[in-house]
Write a protein that holds these residues in place. Structure first.
Motif, PDB file in Angstrom:
ATOM      1  N   GLY A 262       0.717  -1.042   0.006  1.00  0.00           N
ATOM      2  CA  GLY A 262      -0.015  -0.074  -0.062  1.00  0.00           C
ATOM      3  C   GLY A 262       0.790   1.194  -0.132  1.00  0.00           C
ATOM      4  N   LEU A 263       0.096   2.489   0.181  1.00  0.00           N
ATOM      5  CA  LEU A 263       0.650   3.718   0.235  1.00  0.00           C
ATOM      6  C   LEU A 263       0.991   4.030   1.690  1.00  0.00           C
ATOM      7  CD1 LEU A 263       1.827   6.322  -1.113  1.00  0.00           C
ATOM      8  CD2 LEU A 263      -0.434   7.150  -1.075  1.00  0.00           C
ATOM      9  N   VAL A 264       2.250   4.407   1.950  1.00  0.00           N
ATOM     10  CA  VAL A 264       2.536   4.588   3.479  1.00  0.00           C
ATOM     11  C   VAL A 264       3.432   6.008   3.669  1.00  0.00           C
ATOM     12  CG1 VAL A 264       4.290   3.172   3.789  1.00  0.00           C
ATOM     13  CG2 VAL A 264       3.015   4.016   5.976  1.00  0.00           C
ATOM     14  N   GLN A 265       3.222   6.881   4.676  1.00  0.00           N
ATOM     15  CA  GLN A 265       4.204   7.844   4.632  1.00  0.00           C
ATOM     16  C   GLN A 265       5.481   7.335   5.119  1.00  0.00           C
ATOM     17  OE1 GLN A 265       2.124  10.852   7.097  1.00  0.00           O
ATOM     18  NE2 GLN A 265       1.864  11.881   5.257  1.00  0.00           N
ATOM     19  N   ALA A 266       6.654   8.251   4.950  1.00  0.00           N
ATOM     20  CA  ALA A 266       7.830   7.723   5.406  1.00  0.00           C
ATOM     21  C   ALA A 266       8.026   7.716   7.079  1.00  0.00           C
ATOM     22  CB  ALA A 266       9.081   8.878   5.057  1.00  0.00           C
ATOM     23  N   GLY A 267       8.474   6.833   7.707  1.00  0.00           N
ATOM     24  CA  GLY A 267       8.328   6.376   9.198  1.00  0.00           C
ATOM     25  C   GLY A 267       7.386   5.569   9.374  1.00  0.00           C
ATOM     26  N   GLY A 268       6.393   4.991   8.427  1.00  0.00           N
ATOM     27  CA  GLY A 268       5.224   4.266   8.898  1.00  0.00           C
ATOM     28  C   GLY A 268       5.475   2.991   8.694  1.00  0.00           C
ATOM     29  N   SER A 269       4.615   1.889   8.907  1.00  0.00           N
ATOM     30  CA  SER A 269       4.678   0.485   8.789  1.00  0.00           C
ATOM     31  C   SER A 269       3.606  -0.185   7.993  1.00  0.00           C
ATOM     32  CB  SER A 269       4.536  -0.017  10.127  1.00  0.00           C
ATOM     33  OG  SER A 269       5.582   0.552  11.144  1.00  0.00           O
ATOM     34  N   LEU A 270       4.150  -1.224   7.302  1.00  0.00           N
ATOM     35  CA  LEU A 270       3.397  -2.129   6.618  1.00  0.00           C
ATOM     36  C   LEU A 270       3.651  -3.569   7.097  1.00  0.00           C
ATOM     37  CD1 LEU A 270       3.091  -0.804   3.117  1.00  0.00           C
ATOM     38  CD2 LEU A 270       1.327  -0.919   4.713  1.00  0.00           C
ATOM     39  N   ARG A 271       2.696  -4.530   6.953  1.00  0.00           N
ATOM     40  CA  ARG A 271       3.010  -5.962   7.002  1.00  0.00           C
ATOM     41  C   ARG A 271       2.498  -6.716   5.890  1.00  0.00           C
ATOM     42  NH1 ARG A 271       1.153 -10.866  11.194  1.00  0.00           N
ATOM     43  NH2 ARG A 271      -0.638 -10.700  10.144  1.00  0.00           N
ATOM     44  N   LEU A 272       3.559  -7.156   5.049  1.00  0.00           N
ATOM     45  CA  LEU A 272       3.171  -8.071   4.059  1.00  0.00           C
ATOM     46  C   LEU A 272       3.066  -9.462   4.399  1.00  0.00           C
ATOM     47  CD1 LEU A 272       6.038  -6.796   1.340  1.00  0.00           C
ATOM     48  CD2 LEU A 272       3.650  -5.766   2.110  1.00  0.00           C
ATOM     49  N   SER A 273       2.289 -10.138   3.659  1.00  0.00           N
ATOM     50  CA  SER A 273       1.927 -11.555   3.628  1.00  0.00           C
ATOM     51  C   SER A 273       2.228 -12.412   2.267  1.00  0.00           C
ATOM     52  CB  SER A 273       0.588 -11.876   4.126  1.00  0.00           C
ATOM     53  OG  SER A 273       0.271 -11.216   5.341  1.00  0.00           O
ATOM     54  N   CYS A 274       2.898 -13.580   2.423  1.00  0.00           N
ATOM     55  CA  CYS A 274       2.998 -14.517   1.249  1.00  0.00           C
ATOM     56  C   CYS A 274       2.418 -15.743   1.484  1.00  0.00           C
ATOM     57  CB  CYS A 274       4.350 -14.674   1.151  1.00  0.00           C
ATOM     58  SG  CYS A 274       4.770 -15.942  -0.216  1.00  0.00           S
ATOM     59  N   ALA A 275       1.240 -15.948   0.945  1.00  0.00           N
ATOM     60  CA  ALA A 275       0.600 -17.176   1.132  1.00  0.00           C
ATOM     61  C   ALA A 275       0.901 -18.284   0.086  1.00  0.00           C
ATOM     62  CB  ALA A 275      -0.875 -17.286   0.867  1.00  0.00           C
TER      63      ALA A 275
END
Length: 127
Positions: A10-23
């Motif tokens: 997704g789109l996130v600002q610098a300093g932010g977080s994301l969690r990716l998944s791989c099924a």
């Protein structure tokens, strides 16, 4: 033949977080090391992180060390990439891949011995 489906970008600002998944599906997930790779616009695909078949061995590219954490849930046939303190240079399409050989730490993945790719998931970090 293993099938891989990435999600969570997704789109996130610098300093932010994301969690990716791989099924993963198509073979015994818990027997194989897994890895994350990424490809930024105009650049070659690069290694991000790998995790061994048992989850006990993890390796990271220097550029993400200390900010990203790779993990896996063998009961769910899913691998994750927790990305914190994101930077604009982390912007890329992120892909997962599965080791070709069973029960390794993922050394084959780190050497470029790669199997089929999923469709990837776009991560965009704005400044």
């Amino acid at each position: 033949q293993v099938q891989l489906v990435e999600s969570g970008g997704g789109l996130v600002q610098a300093g932010g977080s994301l969690r990716l998944s791989c099924a993963a599906s198509g073979r015994t997930f818990s027997n194989y090391a897994m890895g994350w790779f990424r490809q930024a616009p105009g650049k070659e695909r690069e290694f991000v992180a790998t995790i061994g078949w048992s989850g006990g061995s993890t390796y990271y590219a220097d550029s993400v060390k200390g900010r990203f954490t790779i993990s896996r849930d063998n009961a769910k046939n899913t691998m994750y990439l927790q990305m914190n303190s994101l930077k604009p240079e982390d912007t890329a399409v992120y892909y997962c891949n599965a080791d070709l050989n069973p029960k390794t730490t993922g050394w084959g993945l780190r050497l470029g011995q790669l199997g089929s790719w999923g469709q990837g998931t776009q991560v965009t970090v704005s400044s």
